[in-house]
Design a protein around this motif. Sequence first.
Motif, PDB file in Angstrom:
ATOM      1  N   GLY A  59       0.803  -1.078   0.069  1.00 49.97           N
ATOM      2  CA  GLY A  59      -0.298   0.058   0.001  1.00 49.97           C
ATOM      3  C   GLY A  59       0.887   1.368   0.036  1.00 49.97           C
ATOM      4  N   PHE A  60       1.952   1.277   0.622  1.00 54.75           N
ATOM      5  CA  PHE A  60       2.900   2.364   0.711  1.00 54.75           C
ATOM      6  C   PHE A  60       3.250   2.703  -0.777  1.00 54.75           C
TER       7      PHE A  60
ATOM      8  N   THR B  23       0.654   4.574  -2.718  1.00 52.56           N
ATOM      9  CA  THR B  23       0.400   5.872  -2.171  1.00 52.56           C
ATOM     10  C   THR B  23       1.458   6.915  -2.737  1.00 52.56           C
ATOM     11  N   PHE B  24       2.390   6.093  -2.721  1.00 51.80           N
ATOM     12  CA  PHE B  24       3.789   7.017  -3.094  1.00 51.80           C
ATOM     13  C   PHE B  24       3.739   7.028  -4.808  1.00 51.80           C
TER      14      PHE B  24
ATOM     15  N   ALA C  47       1.258   7.449  -6.511  1.00 48.34           N
ATOM     16  CA  ALA C  47      -0.040   8.128  -6.857  1.00 48.34           C
ATOM     17  C   ALA C  47       0.493   9.612  -6.677  1.00 48.34           C
ATOM     18  N   MET C  48       1.509  10.008  -5.881  1.00 45.63           N
ATOM     19  CA  MET C  48       2.072  11.486  -6.053  1.00 45.63           C
ATOM     20  C   MET C  48       2.339  11.927  -7.148  1.00 45.63           C
ATOM     21  N   PHE C  49       2.886  10.924  -8.017  1.00 41.75           N
ATOM     22  CA  PHE C  49       3.452  11.586  -9.466  1.00 41.75           C
ATOM     23  C   PHE C  49       2.397  11.198 -10.441  1.00 41.75           C
ATOM     24  N   LYS C  50       1.220  11.234 -10.187  1.00 48.04           N
ATOM     25  CA  LYS C  50       0.304  11.171 -11.056  1.00 48.04           C
ATOM     26  C   LYS C  50      -0.370  12.493 -11.309  1.00 48.04           C
ATOM     27  N   PRO C  51      -0.870  12.839 -12.373  1.00 50.25           N
ATOM     28  CA  PRO C  51      -1.500  13.972 -12.619  1.00 50.25           C
ATOM     29  C   PRO C  51      -2.824  14.258 -12.003  1.00 50.25           C
ATOM     30  N   THR C  52      -3.144  15.227 -11.149  1.00 46.82           N
ATOM     31  CA  THR C  52      -4.417  15.299 -10.661  1.00 46.82           C
ATOM     32  C   THR C  52      -5.840  15.227 -10.956  1.00 46.82           C
TER      33      THR C  52
ATOM     34  N   THR D 269      -8.554  16.822 -10.022  1.00 41.56           N
ATOM     35  CA  THR D 269      -9.495  17.787  -9.532  1.00 41.56           C
ATOM     36  C   THR D 269      -9.597  18.734 -10.740  1.00 41.56           C
TER      37      THR D 269
ATOM     38  N   GLU E 246     -10.227  22.695 -11.358  1.00 47.03           N
ATOM     39  CA  GLU E 246      -9.964  23.826 -10.660  1.00 47.03           C
ATOM     40  C   GLU E 246     -11.242  24.991 -11.031  1.00 47.03           C
TER      41      GLU E 246
ATOM     42  N   ARG F   2     -11.172  28.962 -11.458  1.00 48.76           N
ATOM     43  CA  ARG F   2      -9.871  29.301 -11.918  1.00 48.76           C
ATOM     44  C   ARG F   2     -10.136  28.937 -13.337  1.00 48.76           C
TER      45      ARG F   2
ATOM     46  N   ARG G 266      -1.503  15.029  -2.726  1.00 52.17           N
ATOM     47  CA  ARG G 266      -0.834  14.432  -3.826  1.00 52.17           C
ATOM     48  C   ARG G 266      -0.954  12.947  -3.825  1.00 52.17           C
TER      49      ARG G 266
ATOM     50  N   VAL H  87      -4.296  11.978  -5.378  1.00 53.48           N
ATOM     51  CA  VAL H  87      -4.420  12.782  -6.672  1.00 53.48           C
ATOM     52  C   VAL H  87      -5.197  13.732  -6.543  1.00 53.48           C
TER      53      VAL H  87
END
Lengths: 265, 435, 284
Positions: A25-26, A29-30, A32-37, A39, A41, A44, B45, B48
């Motif tokens: 699982g670590f 999550t790690f 996932a930090m480098f995937k594009p978000t 969200t 916005e 804006r 992050r 995501v």
Amino acid sequence: MTDKPYEPLRPKKGPIGELLAPVAGFGVTFSAMFKPTVTEEYPRKKTPPQQRYHGRHQLNRYADGLEKCIGCELCAWACPADAIYVEGGDNADLPDGAHVSPGERYGRVYQINYLRCIFCGLCIEACPTRALTMTNDYELAGPTRAGMIYEKQDLLAPLADGMLAAPHPMVEGTTDTEYYRGEVTAPTAAQVEWVREHRPDDPTLDAAAAVVAGKAPAPTQRKHELRPSQDRAEATRAAATRSNVDGRTAPRDGAGAALTPGGRA
Amino acid sequence: MIPGVVADFSQDNWITYLVKAVLILAFLLTSVLFAIWFERKVVARMQVRPGPNWHGPAGLLQSLADAMKLLLKEDMTVTRADRVIYLLAPMISVFCALLVFAVIPFGPNVTIPFTDYSTPAQLTDFPVAVLYILACAALGVYGIVLGGWSSGSTYPLLGSVRSTAQVISYELAMGLSLVSVFVMAGSMSTSSIVDSQTQIWWFLPLAPAFVVYIISMIGETNRLPFDLPEAEGELVSGYMTEYSSMKFAWFFLAEYINMLNVSAVATTLFLGGWRAPWPLSAVGDGMLNTGWWPILWFLAKLWLLMFVFVWIRGTLLRLRYDQFMTFGWKVLIPVALGWVVVLGTFQWLGLAGVTRTQLFVAIAVAAVVVFAVIWVWPDKKEPAGRRAHAEFDPFAGGYPVPPLPGQTLPRSRRRGTAIPHQKVAQSVDHSEETR
Amino acid sequence: MTASGGETLLFWVLAPLMVLAASGLLVIRRAVHAAICVMFVMVGLAILYVAQEAPFLGVVQVVVYTGAVMMLFLFVLMLVGVDAADSLTETIRGQRWIGLLLGAGLAAVLLSVIGRATFRPAVGLEAENAVTNPVALARVLFEDYVVAMQVVGVLLVTAALAGLVLTHRRRLGPRVTQRTVARARVAALVEGRTLTPLPAPGVYAQNNAMDTPALGPDGQPLEHSVPRVLRIRGQERSATAVLAAEETLVERRTGGRSELAELSRTAGTSGPPAPETPGGEEHR
């Protein structure tokens, strides 16, 4: 069912994968930090929804500026949420042979209550003249209940360049059938003349005259455009002014209003 | 010079102490603001999302805005609260959290620019500095406990009771894991422990103790997955439920300072403190281990551990309370205790004249034997009961059931035979009748 | 070796506060406040230990006494809920006077001893602390008094084990785990019980209480949505009664005839029973 032992569907891991399985699982999550978000916005950067999106309604016009709505109330009857209120009126009651829509009747009162509307699109299917369609406008919110009942002038499609604001007579020698068949493609000289006589200050006159004179192309319906993206200051300002007006998110004034009703001049 | 302490404070006077104390305070407060932003950003992050991005560049001012909001909120006092203690509790929390950094070495002796004045980058140190850190942590719990009790409400009380039990349990494991560092370093003063890690950082030879410390430090700071005192699904907000405005902000502040504290302690005790990591430490004859450089290494390690905190929070789920207690008492403490015994044995062998090479050979042989035994050991047998049940009763207990693992469906009698037309018609008739 | 200026100042600031806190323990009525007083005294003592060149003792005082022992006290206080002031009635006759007498005697003895004491400078502190305070302490404990330490250790372990044995109870039934509970619920399906939680009581326009049954999808009241205890006590209200009460209320609003008394009567606990479920006879 056979005697084979249970086999999981997902592929089995190698020895190192088995060893690291408890802490896998670590890794999830790690990475996932480098995937594009994902969200959006929103204030804006306003993302256009899919073409098929069911947004705010729009009452369309014919190319000469007459409204397509004939006040038949079929949309109101089709509405499962009872969100639409229509009152028809007779074009014959208008002075000097003026028409709001081609044919006998027009929609005198047209209201959609967006606190009730479920955006199912049944009204669109019910409409016999394709007067009612849905735009991609999703910015529907407001601070008051009354403000969320959109009137006819809020729903009417804006006049494209070259369209002549109603009311004015139908194109000479036509019935509503010709309109319905799409044979009316631009305002005529007689209509421009009529409007010049009755409403000399009408702002749509010049553009329509240009079309009649052949100096400008025939009007086409304008597509929905997203309102401009806002940064923080603009969003705050817009929110402040908006709540002061009447509780509709659609800007009532000026440039930003691509779809602001035109029949309200 | 204090006996048993490496850092030399003999040049310091009260002005130095005051300046250092103010600097530490400023460092902690700004770090907390940064830590809140950091945590939200990193967790976002990992999920995501972009995280805070509205106030200031990359949302850096978000925590400042939140702090301002908390300051301006109405300060409520619950009617049933015990007023004095209700006010005292958050103060105790913050005060004890602020004390710890006094003994954390940011670096070796540094020279103030443009002067000859040289002083350790540390407020103070004494022979029992690490015990002092434990003492501060122990006192800090009073803030949580008293805060929960004085709110005069059920959920805060439950939260504080949980917190007490949790901290008492995990402090034991934490203390035991620190003991191995004391044994190896031969000192309890922070600067001496950093000094003892010149050759090798303790997290490698003392890996079990390091792991136990990392786990118990999360339990100690009430962070996910051990944030049971403030489990919002069960206890609303635990001990902070009845707090608002600045008093709440103090608890919040204390929580984040405590995160920084335990990270700094882990850095100092296990990760070589301010020492440069290996390839860098060889650069220029240890040039990077002198002057102001070490502060950079210290901060890098500190924030690496803070990242681990956030990473764990982003990955793991909250434990159930009984699992959590079982883990603490039945796994962590025995492991820590066993490790201390093993380490003691090695030290005793070392004193008895066994050389390090012999020791390593012995460990290797023992490891090989253990692996061989595990390899040869027969696999765990399937429980006998399961095979016996392989006969499948489709109406076990009187209602239709699917087969359990190991059971197989009996072969259908109708399999492969077409249903006769007549029979279908009959069944249709039958259903017509019953309707 | 005499006390330095800073140490004297520290003492004269801390000592009166500690005495205040200690006497607070005698007069304060709330148990938790008293516990905080004790805590303050302990921390003050620890600070004085450190000031007198005994840092190990000082820190251990906080870790052990304040951090663990007092915390356990507080834990018990909170759990037992000693919230109100203790009763001040004497359980033993003359207890107060005997206490005062003994206290006065102790004070007299202490005062006479302190009055005759002479304060000489401390001797040998520097020599003892030369190898640092904890090391010197360890040498004393684990060389000179190693047997005593071992004996104390064995005693404590024995005591802990004894505590475990005394509080141990043999498990009478099998251990109840989440799995067994789940199995039991599934097995109870045969007896007509449901797997899911029972439905919540009904919410009506004018009534939202535990004693009113919810209406099922077929419009009939669900008896088991009312807690069992209320049903046994007969305090259940029927849904029809609630609905009727609402109707009367509407009538009264619109100028109807019914009165408040009638309203309360119809909404009472002994409402008419729910109509029979339409039987299967109508359907073939």
